[in-house]
Scaffold this motif. Structure first.
Motif, PDB file in Angstrom:
ATOM      1  N   ASN A 214       0.829  -1.200   0.000  1.00 14.97           N
ATOM      2  CA  ASN A 214       0.000   0.000   0.000  1.00 14.97           C
ATOM      3  C   ASN A 214       0.870   1.258   0.000  1.00 14.97           C
ATOM      4  OD1 ASN A 214      -2.958   0.792   0.270  1.00 14.97           O
ATOM      5  ND2 ASN A 214      -2.030   2.027   1.870  1.00 14.97           N
ATOM      6  N   ASN A 242      -8.036  -1.944   6.088  1.00 10.99           N
ATOM      7  CA  ASN A 242      -7.029  -1.580   5.092  1.00 10.99           C
ATOM      8  C   ASN A 242      -7.403  -2.059   3.706  1.00 10.99           C
ATOM      9  OD1 ASN A 242      -5.634  -0.501   7.213  1.00 10.99           O
ATOM     10  ND2 ASN A 242      -3.700  -1.479   6.737  1.00 10.99           N
ATOM     11  N   ASN A 245      -9.578   0.538   2.310  1.00  3.18           N
ATOM     12  CA  ASN A 245      -8.811   1.705   1.856  1.00  3.18           C
ATOM     13  C   ASN A 245      -8.158   1.457   0.497  1.00  3.18           C
ATOM     14  OD1 ASN A 245      -9.513   2.831   4.285  1.00  3.18           O
ATOM     15  ND2 ASN A 245      -7.522   2.516   5.241  1.00  3.18           N
ATOM     16  N   ASN A 249      -8.852   3.272  -3.170  1.00  6.33           N
ATOM     17  CA  ASN A 249      -7.787   3.835  -4.015  1.00  6.33           C
ATOM     18  C   ASN A 249      -7.831   3.314  -5.439  1.00  6.33           C
ATOM     19  OD1 ASN A 249      -6.418   5.630  -2.251  1.00  6.33           O
ATOM     20  ND2 ASN A 249      -5.468   3.916  -1.203  1.00  6.33           N
ATOM     21  N   ALA A 256     -15.280  -1.800  -1.429  1.00  5.04           N
ATOM     22  CA  ALA A 256     -14.761  -1.069  -0.276  1.00  5.04           C
ATOM     23  C   ALA A 256     -15.842  -0.959   0.794  1.00  5.04           C
ATOM     24  CB  ALA A 256     -14.286   0.323  -0.685  1.00  5.04           C
ATOM     25  N   TYR A 260     -15.660  -2.234   4.693  1.00  2.00           N
ATOM     26  CA  TYR A 260     -15.884  -1.406   5.878  1.00  2.00           C
ATOM     27  C   TYR A 260     -17.022  -1.965   6.739  1.00  2.00           C
ATOM     28  CZ  TYR A 260     -12.838   2.075   3.684  1.00  2.00           C
ATOM     29  OH  TYR A 260     -11.777   2.723   3.114  1.00  2.00           O
ATOM     30  N   ASN A 273     -14.293   4.042  11.615  1.00  2.00           N
ATOM     31  CA  ASN A 273     -14.818   3.111  10.619  1.00  2.00           C
ATOM     32  C   ASN A 273     -16.165   3.576  10.064  1.00  2.00           C
ATOM     33  OD1 ASN A 273     -16.696   2.091  12.595  1.00  2.00           O
ATOM     34  ND2 ASN A 273     -15.217   0.539  13.240  1.00  2.00           N
ATOM     35  N   TYR A 276     -15.305   6.206   7.341  1.00  6.33           N
ATOM     36  CA  TYR A 276     -14.820   5.605   6.102  1.00  6.33           C
ATOM     37  C   TYR A 276     -15.952   4.902   5.346  1.00  6.33           C
ATOM     38  CZ  TYR A 276      -9.868   6.554   6.831  1.00  6.33           C
ATOM     39  OH  TYR A 276      -8.647   7.180   6.973  1.00  6.33           O
ATOM     40  N   SER A 280     -17.439   5.761   1.473  1.00  9.81           N
ATOM     41  CA  SER A 280     -17.703   4.822   0.365  1.00  9.81           C
ATOM     42  C   SER A 280     -19.121   4.990  -0.150  1.00  9.81           C
ATOM     43  CB  SER A 280     -17.435   3.376   0.804  1.00  9.81           C
ATOM     44  OG  SER A 280     -18.307   2.979   1.838  1.00  9.81           O
TER      45      SER A 280
END
Length: 470
Positions: A214, A242, A245, A249, A256, A260, A273, A276, A280
């Protein structure tokens, strides 16, 4: 990865409240030694260092021979930048209770803060054979060597820390940072590959490999490594997080989102969390769901600035600009140094016609983080719409210092220069823009439609059009 942002139980909060109420009312209630230690640690965890110091002084009046309370007092002094006072206490404690691991580690940190890194390194080197948590000792040694710019020694110490405790996230992070600086990623990849060769079913080893990939920007390789970790341990919350994430990307937003959700299923909801997950949903244009989870994130931790920013972005997409401004200001109040928060505020102010407030916010964003294309473009447009062409020109010139290869800035500069009568300079700039990116020349007509009929402009563009076709 993530921990509950309020990791103190209701019982601990009640203990602190009972203690504070007792002091306020002069009740002189009895508190045991361990209870007082917990209260001081609670203040440390909530950055209330002055309260922690006062409590440790009060506690020592009740338990004057407590090593642990004296240690907490020393830590309180250090947190308050009263390092020499803390160091004096620690040196006395080290004489009274030699080879106490907590004292030695805190003493080493205090020495380092006072620029006594060589002494701190020597202290820890001597202590290694006696240490119970050798991983932590090697981790601190790695940090101190790094401060001394002895990166090779730092890397070796951090490797030892990871060998002893493969999920030591601070050591992993520092190791990744160092190998990034040194450009020695092949070395660190081999290091983790050795772990995997010895134990292919070690989920932490696969996870660490993913972290390195990463950092290298090799997101597909990182995804594969995290997937292996999760095949081995499907409750590995950090790997899910991760993985999410890395998927973000690579624009794999639905996957994603699933990652999560799995993170939350494994470790429960916390501010990070949920934020994030909300991001998404936002990428998938599910704004109501994004708003729901940004709101939940802010509720779980009212000082989590990213959540307030996310709420502002949701309101922008819903065209509710007054509400957006409210949320952006909340984020800025918490972290005024984040340029993106100022850009969001500027966008919302602009949509409401508050041009002065908008331009001030864009200027703040530029001061904080030069090089964000949007800030130069939008600020210049505010001046352009007000016929303040020279100011618009100055903004674009400033932008070009940071982004000299950005063709769109050159095209805007051409228009602003024409508006101020600088035709010769404008035509020269136009040639640069056409060389950089011919196709973007239509920006000229969007900003100033009459240029389509301007013969000199048409002639220059036509010359480059022939070259572009070839």
């Amino acid at each position: 990865m993530t921990e509950d942002f309020d990791n103190h139980s209701d019982q601990e909060k009640e203990l602190v409240k009972r203690f504070e109420d007792s002091l306020s009312a002069n009740l002189n209630l009895f508190f045991g030694e361990e209870e007082l230690e917990d209260i001081i640690r609670y203040y440390h965890d909530h950055f209330k260092y002055r309260k922690a110091l006062k409590t440790s002084e009060w506690a020592l009046s009740k338990f004057p021979f407590s090593i642990e309370i004296k240690l907490l007092m020393a830590q309180s002094h250090i947190f308050l930048d009263e390092v020499e006072e803390g160091l004096e206490i620690l040196e006395n404690l080290n004489n009274i209770s030699p080879n106490n691991e907590d004292i030695v580690l805190t003493l080493a940190n205090a020495m380092s803060i006072l620029d006594q890194n060589s002494d701190a390194i020597q202290l820890l080197q001597n202590f290694i054979p006696l240490a119970e948590d050798k991983a932590e000792v090697f981790y601190l040694l790695g940090n101190f060597y790094r401060i001394e710019n002895k990166n090779r020694e730092a890397i070796e110490c951090l490797k030892e820390a990871v060998k002893l405790k493969i999920n030591h996230e601070d050591a992993l992070f520092q190791l990744a940072m160092l190998t990034d600086e040194e450009g020695s990623f092949d070395e660190i990849l081999n290091f983790y590959q050795e772990f995997i060769d010895q134990d292919p079913y070690n989920a932490n080893a696969w996870y660490n490999l993913g972290v390195v990939y990463n950092r290298l920007g090799k997101f597909e390789d990182a995804i594969a490594a995290y997937d292996y970790a999760l095949l081995i341990d499907d409750t590995f919350s950090s790997a899910y997080f991760n993985l999410g994430n890395a998927l973000m990307n690579t624009n794999q937003y639905e996957k994603a989102l699933e990652a999560y959700l799995n993170t939350i299923n494994c470790e429960g909801s916390n501010a990070e969390n949920c934020c994030y997950l909300a991001a998404s949903y936002e990428k998938l244009d599910q704004i109501d769901m994004a708003f729901k989870y940004f709101k939940k994130s802010a509720k779980l931790d009212s000082e989590y600035d990213d959540a307030w920013f996310g709420l502002g972005m949701c309101m922008i997409k819903k065209k509710k600009y007054f509400e957006a401004i409210h949320y952006f200001k909340k984020a800025i109040k918490l972290t005024a140094e984040n340029a993106n928060y100022w850009v969001g505020l500027a966008d919302a102010e602009y949509e409401l016609g508050n041009l002065q407030s908008s331009s001030e916010a864009y200027e703040e964003a530029i001061n904080l983080e030069p090089g964000i294309l949007e800030t130069y473009v939008n600020l210049s447009l505010i001046y352009f719409d007000q016929n303040r062409f020279e100011e618009a020109e100055d903004v674009i010139m400033e932008g070009l210092e940071e982004l000299p290869e950005e063709a769109s800035l050159y095209y805007r500069l051409v228009v602003y220069m024409i508006k101020t009568g600088k035709y010769k300079e404008a035509f020269s700039i136009l040639e640069n823009a056409l060389t950089l990116d011919f196709e973007k020349h239509t920006l000229l007509y969007e900003l100033m439609p009459e240029l389509e009929q301007q013969k000199a402009i048409y002639k220059i563009i036509n010359q480059y059009r022939e070259g572009f076709k070839e």
